[in-house]
Design a protein around this motif. Structure first.
Motif, PDB file in Angstrom:
ATOM      1  N   UNK A  72      21.184  16.143   1.265  1.00 34.92           N
ATOM      2  CA  UNK A  72      22.218  16.258   1.935  1.00 34.92           C
ATOM      3  C   UNK A  72      23.056  14.780   0.870  1.00 34.92           C
ATOM      4  N   UNK A  73      24.511  14.548   1.703  1.00 33.34           N
ATOM      5  CA  UNK A  73      24.596  13.134   0.364  1.00 33.34           C
ATOM      6  C   UNK A  73      25.522  12.730   1.884  1.00 33.34           C
ATOM      7  N   UNK A  74      25.277  11.264   1.587  1.00 32.17           N
ATOM      8  CA  UNK A  74      25.918  10.729   2.891  1.00 32.17           C
ATOM      9  C   UNK A  74      27.506   9.899   2.092  1.00 32.17           C
ATOM     10  N   UNK A  75      27.994   9.868   2.872  1.00 35.47           N
ATOM     11  CA  UNK A  75      29.345   9.506   1.823  1.00 35.47           C
ATOM     12  C   UNK A  75      29.483   8.007   2.264  1.00 35.47           C
ATOM     13  N   UNK A  76      29.704   7.142   1.163  1.00 36.16           N
ATOM     14  CA  UNK A  76      30.416   6.110   2.121  1.00 36.16           C
ATOM     15  C   UNK A  76      31.567   5.056   1.166  1.00 36.16           C
ATOM     16  N   UNK A 101      38.641   6.713  -8.649  1.00 31.77           N
ATOM     17  CA  UNK A 101      38.150   5.375 -10.026  1.00 31.77           C
ATOM     18  C   UNK A 101      36.871   5.888 -10.231  1.00 31.77           C
ATOM     19  N   UNK A 102      36.277   7.563 -11.069  1.00 35.21           N
ATOM     20  CA  UNK A 102      34.934   7.324 -11.472  1.00 35.21           C
ATOM     21  C   UNK A 102      34.356   6.481 -11.674  1.00 35.21           C
ATOM     22  N   UNK A 103      34.807   5.012 -12.106  1.00 39.22           N
ATOM     23  CA  UNK A 103      33.685   4.424 -12.031  1.00 39.22           C
ATOM     24  C   UNK A 103      33.354   4.273 -10.655  1.00 39.22           C
ATOM     25  N   UNK A 104      32.639   4.493 -10.317  1.00 37.55           N
ATOM     26  CA  UNK A 104      32.802   4.160  -7.799  1.00 37.55           C
ATOM     27  C   UNK A 104      31.577   4.475  -8.374  1.00 37.55           C
ATOM     28  N   UNK A 105      31.077   5.591  -9.193  1.00 40.44           N
ATOM     29  CA  UNK A 105      29.557   6.358  -9.078  1.00 40.44           C
ATOM     30  C   UNK A 105      28.441   5.012  -9.855  1.00 40.44           C
ATOM     31  N   UNK A 106      29.056   4.848 -10.808  1.00 37.78           N
ATOM     32  CA  UNK A 106      27.653   3.732 -11.221  1.00 37.78           C
ATOM     33  C   UNK A 106      27.332   2.832  -9.851  1.00 37.78           C
ATOM     34  N   UNK A 107      28.399   2.101  -9.146  1.00 36.40           N
ATOM     35  CA  UNK A 107      28.416   0.923  -8.697  1.00 36.40           C
ATOM     36  C   UNK A 107      27.808   1.746  -7.565  1.00 36.40           C
ATOM     37  N   UNK A 137      32.213   8.133  -1.171  1.00 37.04           N
ATOM     38  CA  UNK A 137      33.822   9.234  -1.167  1.00 37.04           C
ATOM     39  C   UNK A 137      34.269  10.189  -2.310  1.00 37.04           C
ATOM     40  N   UNK A 138      34.468  11.266  -1.836  1.00 35.18           N
ATOM     41  CA  UNK A 138      35.014  12.443  -3.326  1.00 35.18           C
ATOM     42  C   UNK A 138      36.285  12.279  -3.689  1.00 35.18           C
ATOM     43  N   UNK A 139      37.399  11.323  -3.169  1.00 35.41           N
ATOM     44  CA  UNK A 139      39.037  11.054  -3.105  1.00 35.41           C
ATOM     45  C   UNK A 139      38.383   9.990  -3.009  1.00 35.41           C
ATOM     46  N   UNK A 140      37.416   8.512  -3.435  1.00 39.86           N
ATOM     47  CA  UNK A 140      37.152   7.383  -4.029  1.00 39.86           C
ATOM     48  C   UNK A 140      37.000   7.792  -6.159  1.00 39.86           C
ATOM     49  N   UNK A 141      35.753   8.902  -5.847  1.00 41.32           N
ATOM     50  CA  UNK A 141      35.928   9.018  -7.150  1.00 41.32           C
ATOM     51  C   UNK A 141      36.258   9.292  -8.218  1.00 41.32           C
ATOM     52  N   UNK A 142      37.601  10.169  -7.488  1.00 41.20           N
ATOM     53  CA  UNK A 142      39.251  10.616  -8.111  1.00 41.20           C
ATOM     54  C   UNK A 142      39.737   9.861  -8.314  1.00 41.20           C
TER      55      UNK A 142
END
Length: 126
Positions: free
Chosen positions: A116-120, A73-79, A66-71
């Motif tokens: 698309x993207x499936x947000x999680x 904690x940008x490290x969420x992308x690595x997860x 979820x974009x709010x989670x990346x904002x």
């Protein structure tokens, strides 16, 4: 006796064994869903002939944080295994290997179009 055993073995092997397109498609959708972090019903798969081998074309979303989670904690992308591009590129070989291993079909290539993207909230589970 060995002649009879040979005749029985030949009789057991006579005929054709085919895997239906529907079965191959189900395997491909499941493999793609696992590689992309989505459900199989979100994946569309089509087959085409590529000089005697099978070419697989997929259209599917990809799991993303979820974009709010990346904002926060940008490290969420690595997860999730990296960028969407990197994951889609890696998924192609993973899907090709999985479909080949499960079905025995010989694939020439796997093409993926991310729809698309499936947000999680969570990372990708393996």
């Amino acid at each position: 006796m060995s002649g009879t055993a040979g005749a029985v073995r030949v009789a057991e092997m006579a005929g054709h064994t085919r895997i239906s397109t529907q079965a191959l498609t189900s395997v491909a959708r499941a493999a793609a869903a696992e590689a992309l972090g989505v459900t199989p019903h979100e994946v569309r798969a089509e087959w085409s002939d590529d000089d005697g081998l099978l070419a697989l074309s997929l259209v599917a979303p990809i799991a993303a944080p979820a974009l709010t989670a990346v904002l926060r904690d940008p490290g969420r992308v690595a997860g999730f295994g990296g960028t969407m591009w990197d994951r889609a590129v890696a998924a192609k070989s993973e899907i090709l290997q999985r479909v080949t291993a499960l079905s025995g079909a010989r694939l020439s290539r796997v093409d993926i179009r991310i729809s698309g993207a499936s947000m999680s909230e969570g990372g990708r589970v393996r």
